[in-house]
Motif scaffolding. Sequence first.
Motif, mmCIF file in Angstrom:
data_model
loop_
_atom_site.group_PDB
_atom_site.id
_atom_site.type_symbol
_atom_site.label_atom_id
_atom_site.label_comp_id
_atom_site.label_asym_id
_atom_site.label_seq_id
_atom_site.Cartn_x
_atom_site.Cartn_y
_atom_site.Cartn_z
ATOM 1 N N PHE A 1 0.771 -1.282 -0.126
ATOM 2 C CA PHE A 1 -0.006 0.009 0.216
ATOM 3 C C PHE A 1 0.815 1.150 0.014
ATOM 4 C CE2 PHE A 1 -2.985 -3.187 1.509
ATOM 5 C CZ PHE A 1 -4.222 -2.834 1.041
ATOM 6 N N ASP A 2 0.348 2.140 -0.731
ATOM 7 C CA ASP A 2 1.083 3.447 -0.741
ATOM 8 C C ASP A 2 0.845 4.295 0.643
ATOM 9 O OD1 ASP A 2 1.809 6.165 -0.973
ATOM 10 O OD2 ASP A 2 0.809 6.472 -2.821
ATOM 11 N N PRO A 3 1.929 4.383 1.459
ATOM 12 C CA PRO A 3 1.835 4.834 3.000
ATOM 13 C C PRO A 3 1.184 6.300 2.998
ATOM 14 C CG PRO A 3 3.988 4.830 2.079
ATOM 15 C CD PRO A 3 3.389 4.177 1.001
ATOM 16 N N GLU A 4 1.051 7.086 1.707
ATOM 17 C CA GLU A 4 0.423 8.449 1.777
ATOM 18 C C GLU A 4 -0.976 8.180 1.632
ATOM 19 O OE1 GLU A 4 2.559 10.874 -0.924
ATOM 20 O OE2 GLU A 4 4.646 10.865 0.055
ATOM 21 N N LYS A 5 -1.359 7.073 1.395
ATOM 22 C CA LYS A 5 -2.780 6.919 0.884
ATOM 23 C C LYS A 5 -3.573 5.905 2.091
ATOM 24 C CE LYS A 5 -2.360 7.971 -3.779
ATOM 25 N NZ LYS A 5 -2.574 7.364 -5.331
ATOM 26 N N MET A 6 -2.690 5.047 2.654
ATOM 27 C CA MET A 6 -3.360 3.773 3.355
ATOM 28 C C MET A 6 -2.076 3.236 4.266
ATOM 29 S SD MET A 6 -6.093 1.060 2.107
ATOM 30 C CE MET A 6 -7.056 0.126 3.269
ATOM 31 N N ASP A 7 -2.924 3.427 5.616
ATOM 32 C CA ASP A 7 -2.002 2.713 6.573
ATOM 33 C C ASP A 7 -2.105 1.127 6.594
ATOM 34 O OD1 ASP A 7 -0.499 2.889 9.283
ATOM 35 O OD2 ASP A 7 -2.258 1.566 9.752
ATOM 36 N N SER A 8 -0.920 0.438 6.610
ATOM 37 C CA SER A 8 -0.932 -0.921 6.309
ATOM 38 C C SER A 8 -1.356 -1.851 7.515
ATOM 39 C CB SER A 8 0.417 -1.470 5.878
ATOM 40 O OG SER A 8 1.181 -1.266 7.212
ATOM 41 N N ARG A 9 -1.420 -1.168 8.483
ATOM 42 C CA ARG A 9 -2.260 -1.769 9.865
ATOM 43 C C ARG A 9 -3.825 -1.911 9.620
ATOM 44 N NH1 ARG A 9 -1.413 0.610 15.032
ATOM 45 N NH2 ARG A 9 -1.022 2.582 13.653
ATOM 46 N N PHE A 10 -4.104 -0.591 9.476
ATOM 47 C CA PHE A 10 -5.596 -0.426 9.007
ATOM 48 C C PHE A 10 -5.904 -1.333 7.723
ATOM 49 C CE2 PHE A 10 -9.026 1.507 6.809
ATOM 50 C CZ PHE A 10 -9.869 1.876 7.772
ATOM 51 N N ALA A 11 -5.146 -1.382 6.812
ATOM 52 C CA ALA A 11 -5.414 -2.205 5.629
ATOM 53 C C ALA A 11 -5.671 -3.783 5.935
ATOM 54 C CB ALA A 11 -4.145 -2.197 4.571
ATOM 55 N N PRO B 1 -11.341 5.840 5.736
ATOM 56 C CA PRO B 1 -11.124 7.480 5.991
ATOM 57 C C PRO B 1 -10.102 7.879 5.025
ATOM 58 C CG PRO B 1 -10.986 6.144 8.056
ATOM 59 C CD PRO B 1 -10.881 4.869 6.880
ATOM 60 N N SER B 2 -10.483 9.120 4.677
ATOM 61 C CA SER B 2 -9.723 9.760 3.689
ATOM 62 C C SER B 2 -8.073 10.248 4.237
ATOM 63 C CB SER B 2 -10.398 11.112 3.022
ATOM 64 O OG SER B 2 -10.647 11.872 3.990
ATOM 65 N N SER B 3 -8.100 10.251 5.470
ATOM 66 C CA SER B 3 -7.220 10.867 6.335
ATOM 67 C C SER B 3 -6.405 9.500 6.629
ATOM 68 C CB SER B 3 -7.491 11.680 7.384
ATOM 69 O OG SER B 3 -6.422 11.630 8.233
ATOM 70 N N VAL B 4 -5.155 9.355 6.298
ATOM 71 C CA VAL B 4 -4.220 8.569 6.936
ATOM 72 C C VAL B 4 -4.063 8.375 8.362
ATOM 73 C CG1 VAL B 4 -1.823 7.402 6.718
ATOM 74 C CG2 VAL B 4 -2.879 8.070 4.644
ATOM 75 N N GLN B 5 -4.178 9.655 9.050
ATOM 76 C CA GLN B 5 -3.795 9.898 10.173
ATOM 77 C C GLN B 5 -5.098 9.251 11.273
ATOM 78 O OE1 GLN B 5 -3.258 12.249 8.145
ATOM 79 N NE2 GLN B 5 -1.093 12.363 8.381
ATOM 80 N N LEU B 6 -6.453 9.460 10.407
ATOM 81 C CA LEU B 6 -7.570 8.761 11.199
ATOM 82 C C LEU B 6 -7.471 7.241 10.849
ATOM 83 C CD1 LEU B 6 -10.084 9.101 12.472
ATOM 84 C CD2 LEU B 6 -11.280 9.449 10.263
ATOM 85 N N GLN B 7 -6.923 6.866 9.784
ATOM 86 C CA GLN B 7 -6.573 5.583 9.590
ATOM 87 C C GLN B 7 -5.677 4.861 10.662
ATOM 88 O OE1 GLN B 7 -5.366 4.482 5.707
ATOM 89 N NE2 GLN B 7 -6.543 6.142 4.810
ATOM 90 N N ARG B 8 -4.818 5.570 11.158
ATOM 91 C CA ARG B 8 -3.966 5.068 12.312
ATOM 92 C C ARG B 8 -4.627 5.073 13.388
ATOM 93 N NH1 ARG B 8 1.003 9.000 9.708
ATOM 94 N NH2 ARG B 8 1.732 7.468 7.958
ATOM 95 N N LYS B 9 -5.395 6.173 13.787
ATOM 96 C CA LYS B 9 -6.128 5.950 15.010
ATOM 97 C C LYS B 9 -7.035 4.756 15.152
ATOM 98 C CE LYS B 9 -6.218 11.025 15.764
ATOM 99 N NZ LYS B 9 -6.943 12.222 16.020
ATOM 100 N N PHE B 10 -7.752 4.209 14.155
ATOM 101 C CA PHE B 10 -8.635 3.275 14.040
ATOM 102 C C PHE B 10 -7.764 2.094 14.276
ATOM 103 C CE2 PHE B 10 -11.943 5.572 11.926
ATOM 104 C CZ PHE B 10 -12.953 5.568 12.638
ATOM 105 N N ALA B 11 -6.516 1.919 13.658
ATOM 106 C CA ALA B 11 -5.513 0.788 13.780
ATOM 107 C C ALA B 11 -5.261 0.612 14.962
ATOM 108 C CB ALA B 11 -4.439 1.029 12.637
ATOM 109 N N ASP B 12 -4.962 1.939 15.912
ATOM 110 C CA ASP B 12 -4.546 1.752 17.207
ATOM 111 C C ASP B 12 -5.526 1.289 18.053
ATOM 112 O OD1 ASP B 12 -1.985 3.088 16.741
ATOM 113 O OD2 ASP B 12 -2.467 5.158 17.197
ATOM 114 N N LYS B 13 -6.948 1.744 17.902
ATOM 115 C CA LYS B 13 -7.949 1.134 18.667
ATOM 116 C C LYS B 13 -7.995 -0.253 18.433
ATOM 117 C CE LYS B 13 -11.555 1.282 21.460
ATOM 118 N NZ LYS B 13 -11.149 1.797 22.740
#
Length: 410
Positions: free
Chosen positions: A298-308, A347-359
């Motif tokens: 995954f392109d890290p600027e578009k999608m967090d791999s943990r979330f993926a 989520p369009s934001s990678v930062q928000l994806q990471r927050k979900f992945a943390d949860k």
Amino acid sequence: MKEGWRDTSIGDVCDVVNGGTPKTNVATFWGGKHMWITPAEMGRRSDPYVDTTARRLTDAGLTAANLLPAYSVILSSRAPIGHLVINSIPMATNQGCKGLVPKPSIHFKYLYYYLGSVVGLLNDLGTGATFKELSGGKLKEVPIPLPPLSEQHRIVAILDEAFAGLATAIANAEKNLKNARDLFEGSVSAVFTAKGDDWISLQIGDVATTQYGLSGTLNSDGVGYRIFRMGEVQRGAMVDSGRMKYINIDRAEFESYRLRRGDILFNRTNSVDLVGKTGRFDLEGDYCFASYLIRVTFDPEKMDSRFAAYLMNANDFLARIRSKAARSVNQANINATILRGQKIDLPSSVQLQRKFADKFDELSSAARRLEKHYETRMLELESLKQSILQKAFSGELTAPPLSAIKEAAE
């Protein structure tokens, strides 16, 4: 040896009867009144007693098998060795079973419990290159301690009571284990179902590239590079069990398949309920991946791999991608083109994806702690079961250890 007990062998207290399979393409052999059981059918049972089977033989079909009298003990003698049932009506078996017809000196349930306590020994006595098989001759030589019939009845009564309690305790532990897993999966799936105003829809190919894995001869000698296969995809991660295979390729070819942290590996070919299993690589060291896996980068600027990884293991995603699999008999295949074309919501934001992945990581850790707890309970119950059996057949079982069973189940 306790007074009144004697050492004997299975062959001295039982008649050992081979099974058989009539020709399957002769219709007149099948669909009759005689029950006929196989190891596979035995392995799906939780109750020791069986009075009905999936297939039945006619009188003509029975000429290729042997009808066991009621209350014999049936043992699977290959693929695998060790399944046990008691037929409560006359019954035949296929060639993967041995029927043990008790002589007057032994209680059928005592025999059943004893064989269950020595499955490890029975497996050790099996021979064969493709799969182990226990011969009738070896089975007859298996030693068995034999108390008087009155003592056998007493032991059976205690074991029946104790094992009924164990069965309830094990069933409760299994239910709690499943609930822990379902709670985690349900929580993750709820996020992907609810979505949000800032979520977008796209195809995996819009944010990732794909690559098929390596084909070639593998070895267990440590020659070459460690290679991930389907079995190492576990619980959303790539797990090095310490028993991985190796592939002997040159460094240049290896670099084309070297795994890097954050790579997602997708199981493209497997049984229908396992195809699509996905793991995320997060290890140090030199690893590559085999041909039944697809690497998704995954392109890290578009999608967090943990979330993926969480998204691709969610129930909704798996149901949709599996519905597009090509199928043949019990196998399913999902190619890279189908995978890249699969629509996803994120989520369009990678930062928000990471927050979900943390949860999700927190939920996963909590679920895993619960699972470890119930897995430990199940191991304790199995250990208690073996301890009870050991005491039973050494003459040391005096009363049902119900307090120990209750304590282990809590």
